[in-house]
Design a protein around this motif. Sequence first.
Motif, PDB file in Angstrom:
ATOM      1  N   VAL A   1       0.839  -1.208   0.000  1.00  0.00           N
ATOM      2  CA  VAL A   1       0.000   0.000   0.000  1.00  0.00           C
ATOM      3  C   VAL A   1       0.869   1.251   0.000  1.00  0.00           C
ATOM      4  CG1 VAL A   1      -1.741   1.297   1.283  1.00  0.00           C
ATOM      5  CG2 VAL A   1      -1.920  -1.185   1.085  1.00  0.00           C
ATOM      6  N   ASP A   2       1.943   1.231   0.760  1.00  0.00           N
ATOM      7  CA  ASP A   2       2.855   2.374   0.798  1.00  0.00           C
ATOM      8  C   ASP A   2       3.452   2.636  -0.580  1.00  0.00           C
ATOM      9  OD1 ASP A   2       4.357   4.464   1.921  1.00  0.00           O
ATOM     10  OD2 ASP A   2       6.029   3.120   2.373  1.00  0.00           O
ATOM     11  N   MET A   3       3.745   1.561  -1.313  1.00  0.00           N
ATOM     12  CA  MET A   3       4.389   1.668  -2.627  1.00  0.00           C
ATOM     13  C   MET A   3       3.405   1.491  -3.782  1.00  0.00           C
ATOM     14  SD  MET A   3       7.632   2.255  -2.130  1.00  0.00           S
ATOM     15  CE  MET A   3       7.205   3.256  -0.696  1.00  0.00           C
ATOM     16  N   GLN A   4       2.120   1.576  -3.491  1.00  0.00           N
ATOM     17  CA  GLN A   4       1.103   1.250  -4.489  1.00  0.00           C
ATOM     18  C   GLN A   4       1.226   2.045  -5.792  1.00  0.00           C
ATOM     19  OE1 GLN A   4      -2.731   0.986  -2.727  1.00  0.00           O
ATOM     20  NE2 GLN A   4      -3.681   0.039  -4.510  1.00  0.00           N
ATOM     21  N   PRO A   5       1.474   3.349  -5.749  1.00  0.00           N
ATOM     22  CA  PRO A   5       1.644   4.064  -7.025  1.00  0.00           C
ATOM     23  C   PRO A   5       2.804   3.513  -7.859  1.00  0.00           C
ATOM     24  CG  PRO A   5       1.269   5.609  -5.243  1.00  0.00           C
ATOM     25  CD  PRO A   5       1.487   4.271  -4.599  1.00  0.00           C
ATOM     26  N   LEU A   6       3.883   3.150  -7.204  1.00  0.00           N
ATOM     27  CA  LEU A   6       5.033   2.592  -7.905  1.00  0.00           C
ATOM     28  C   LEU A   6       4.683   1.261  -8.565  1.00  0.00           C
ATOM     29  CD1 LEU A   6       8.190   2.882  -8.341  1.00  0.00           C
ATOM     30  CD2 LEU A   6       8.409   1.378  -6.352  1.00  0.00           C
ATOM     31  N   ILE A   7       3.817   0.480  -7.909  1.00  0.00           N
ATOM     32  CA  ILE A   7       3.472  -0.854  -8.380  1.00  0.00           C
ATOM     33  C   ILE A   7       2.362  -0.836  -9.418  1.00  0.00           C
ATOM     34  CG2 ILE A   7       2.614  -3.127  -7.638  1.00  0.00           C
ATOM     35  CD1 ILE A   7       3.731  -2.417  -4.820  1.00  0.00           C
ATOM     36  N   GLU A   8       1.392   0.073  -9.264  1.00  0.00           N
ATOM     37  CA  GLU A   8       0.173  -0.010 -10.059  1.00  0.00           C
ATOM     38  C   GLU A   8      -0.041   1.132 -11.048  1.00  0.00           C
ATOM     39  OE1 GLU A   8      -3.238  -0.481  -7.610  1.00  0.00           O
ATOM     40  OE2 GLU A   8      -2.580  -2.374  -6.745  1.00  0.00           O
ATOM     41  N   SER A   9       0.554   2.286 -10.789  1.00  0.00           N
ATOM     42  CA  SER A   9       0.242   3.450 -11.619  1.00  0.00           C
ATOM     43  C   SER A   9       0.660   3.233 -13.077  1.00  0.00           C
ATOM     44  CB  SER A   9       0.939   4.692 -11.064  1.00  0.00           C
ATOM     45  OG  SER A   9       0.767   5.794 -11.934  1.00  0.00           O
ATOM     46  N   GLU A  10      -0.183   3.693 -13.990  1.00  0.00           N
ATOM     47  CA  GLU A  10       0.153   3.630 -15.412  1.00  0.00           C
ATOM     48  C   GLU A  10       1.358   4.494 -15.741  1.00  0.00           C
ATOM     49  OE1 GLU A  10      -3.277   4.696 -17.623  1.00  0.00           O
ATOM     50  OE2 GLU A  10      -4.441   2.918 -17.044  1.00  0.00           O
TER      51      GLU A  10
END
Length: 199
Positions: free
Chosen positions: A111-120
Amino acid sequence: MATVVLVMTSAGAIAYASLQLRHEREYRAVENLEKQLSFFLSDNFVAVRRRLAESRLDETGLKPWTLEEPPVNAFEVLDFYEHLSLLVKKGHLNLYDVWHTFYEWAQPVYVDMQPLIESEESAYAQHYSDLQRMIRRMDEIQMEKMQTQKGEHWALWTPERIIEHYKYELEAGGRPRRIRRRHQTQLAAARLKDDDAGG
């Protein structure tokens, strides 16, 4: 009559072989899980996790970061979870066992790194595609195991809770912990609801 006996004998042999194969796969999955847990709790990887925790915290709480300058210490931890997801995908690990063993550790970092993992916009979204799928499947297990109670907040992994996780990493020296899994369902519920709305 002899043909019937032969067919029944062959069917029994096939069923027995299938059972033996299943037991062998289950044994190997447990053995693989033990190897991964041993690595996770090893001094070297505990140090990796501690470096991530140190890099994420300051006196005010969670340090801000951007996709252009992500926390470099996160990659080794995320790569471990991506490796787990690949083993699950290939059938070398049982998803339920991974959930039971690693979910409480993986979820706050995810969750902390979610943008890094999921963002387009992230250059790493494709790299962590198996991890994305595994986390969502583990979220589903979490929802099935622990029912969210009415009136509770949807999001568990608030910044405060993520801070608690990183502080624990710094203070506990990598020792396993048992937290109340019921509360972990709340973020999972939110993500699944968003997926249903989007679908």
